[in-house]
Design an enzyme around this catalytic site. Sequence first.
Site, PDB file in Angstrom:
ATOM      1  N   ARG A 276      -4.069 -24.303 -11.412  1.00 27.35           N
ATOM      2  CA  ARG A 276      -5.133 -24.026 -11.117  1.00 27.35           C
ATOM      3  C   ARG A 276      -6.412 -22.562 -11.070  1.00 27.35           C
ATOM      4  NH1 ARG A 276      -4.964 -22.445  -5.160  1.00 27.35           N
ATOM      5  NH2 ARG A 276      -6.618 -23.823  -4.560  1.00 27.35           N
TER       6      ARG A 276
ATOM      7  N   ALA B  55     -12.258 -23.288  -3.272  1.00 30.32           N
ATOM      8  CA  ALA B  55     -11.422 -24.126  -3.139  1.00 30.32           C
ATOM      9  C   ALA B  55     -10.490 -24.688  -2.779  1.00 30.32           C
ATOM     10  CB  ALA B  55     -10.523 -23.569  -4.710  1.00 30.32           C
ATOM     11  N   SER B  56     -10.399 -25.314  -2.277  1.00 24.61           N
ATOM     12  CA  SER B  56      -9.642 -25.927  -1.211  1.00 24.61           C
ATOM     13  C   SER B  56      -8.390 -25.797  -1.786  1.00 24.61           C
ATOM     14  CB  SER B  56      -9.465 -27.569  -0.743  1.00 24.61           C
ATOM     15  OG  SER B  56     -11.197 -28.127  -1.024  1.00 24.61           O
ATOM     16  N   GLU B  57      -7.384 -25.338   0.004  1.00 26.04           N
ATOM     17  CA  GLU B  57      -6.373 -25.629   0.428  1.00 26.04           C
ATOM     18  C   GLU B  57      -5.328 -26.611  -0.501  1.00 26.04           C
ATOM     19  OE1 GLU B  57      -2.742 -25.489   3.686  1.00 26.04           O
ATOM     20  OE2 GLU B  57      -5.144 -25.586   4.262  1.00 26.04           O
ATOM     21  N   PRO B  58      -4.459 -26.151  -1.148  1.00 27.23           N
ATOM     22  CA  PRO B  58      -3.551 -27.257  -2.171  1.00 27.23           C
ATOM     23  C   PRO B  58      -3.000 -28.523  -1.767  1.00 27.23           C
ATOM     24  CG  PRO B  58      -3.241 -24.519  -2.998  1.00 27.23           C
ATOM     25  CD  PRO B  58      -3.700 -25.540  -2.248  1.00 27.23           C
TER      26      PRO B  58
END
Length: 408
Positions: free
Chosen positions: A40, A72-75
Site C-alpha cells: 500500500r 486512499a480509503s481507510e484500509p
Amino acid sequence: MTTRTPPSPEALRDLMVDRIRADGWALTPAVEQAMRTIPRHAFVTGHPLENAYGEAAVITKRAGTGAALSCASEPLIVAMMLDQLDVQPGHNILEVGAGTGYNAALLATLTGDGRNVTTVDIDPEVTAGARKNLDATGFEAVTVITRDGTLGDVEHGPYDRLILTVGTWDIPVAWWEQLRPGARIVVPLRWRGQTRSIAFAYTDGRLESDSMQLCGFVPLVGQAGEHTHEATDGVTLTWDTDQNINPSAIGTTLHRGEQASIWSTVTVDGEEPFDGVWLRLTVTDPATCRIRATHEAIDAGICNPAIPALTAALVEDTSIAYLALRRAADDGLWELGATGHGPAATALAERIVNQVKAWDTTRTATPHITVQRRADAHAETGTASGTIAKTHATMTLQYPQGGHVGDR
C-alpha cells in the site's frame, strides 16, 4: 544507547491486516492474502509508512477550499467492500473512482488477471497518478481511463462486478446496461443525507441488497441529487431533490426559540453507534433529511442536534425536529430523544422518538433495498414511505417483519 530499527513495510502491512481481521473483515482467504501482499505504501508515496498502513484514510488531493477530492480509503473500508464484492477468479471488473490505484491492484489480484480490471475517474491528475503507481508495482495490464464515472466503460464490458470508491446518489443508466446477468455491485449509496456501502445482486433487471454498512466517501463529481443550504448562521440542511424544503423558512423557525423535547428512555453508552435510527427514519418517514450545526450555533441556543456534524432531522413546511441526546440518570449512558421547533414541533419529535423505540427492539436490523431503473418502476415515488425517487433509479426500502435483512 540503542537505536530502534523502524518496522518494515511488510511488518506494518501484517499489523494492518491483523487489525482489520480483528474488526471482522478481510473474511475470505483471497482478500486477506491480497491485502497482505500488495504494498500500500507504493500507492501513497510522499506519506510516512505509518500513515500508509494506519487506520485512517490518506488524503491525496484537496480542493482550494481544503475539501478532499481524492484519497486512499481507510484500509478497513477497503477490506469491507472487497468482502461485499465477492470477486472470483476470471471476473471482469469495473471500478469507478481510480484513487491511488491501490484498490485496482487488489481487484487485479483477486480476479487473477489485470486485463480484467478497468478503473475510471473524471480527474486526469488522479488517473495519471493511478497509472504511474500501477505500472510501478507490476499492474501494467490494468486499464485506467479518464472519463466521467457515470458513463462507465462500455468498451471493456459487460462486467461481472462493479465497485465504486466514491459516494454516489444515483445508479446511472450506463451502469445498468454494462452489467452481466448475475452481476454484483458495491456502491456507497447516498439517500436522505447519509451514506451506506451496499452490496447488490443484479437479478432480472433489479438490484437486490444483501449487505449494508455505514461509510463515508468523497462524492462522485457531476451528480446533482442533493441540496445543501444554510438555514441560518451555523445551521445547514441537506435534502434530496424529491423533497420540498425551504431552508430559510426553517432558519426563521429556529430563531423563534420555541421548542419541544421528547425523550425515549432508550439509552446508549459513549461508544455505541445509533446511526440505525437515521436508517430506520429513511425507510419510514419521507420527511427525513440531515441537519448540521456549528458549535457556535449550539452555544447560541439555536439548535442542539445529537451529533453536530451529521444528525437525522424531519422537516415539514416551517417545522423541524432532530435527534437529540442528554445525559441519562445512569452515569456513562446517554438518552436518545428528539427536539422540535415550529408549529409541528411536538408531532415531528414524537415521530423520531417512535423510531428510536423501534430501533431499540432490533438494533442491528437493516432494511432490504430493491432498486429499479425509473423506466421500469411503476410504484408511486417521492411521497410514499420507503420509496425514494432518484433521477435514473427508484429505491424501495423495507424492514421485514421480525427480520434482520442485511446483517453481517
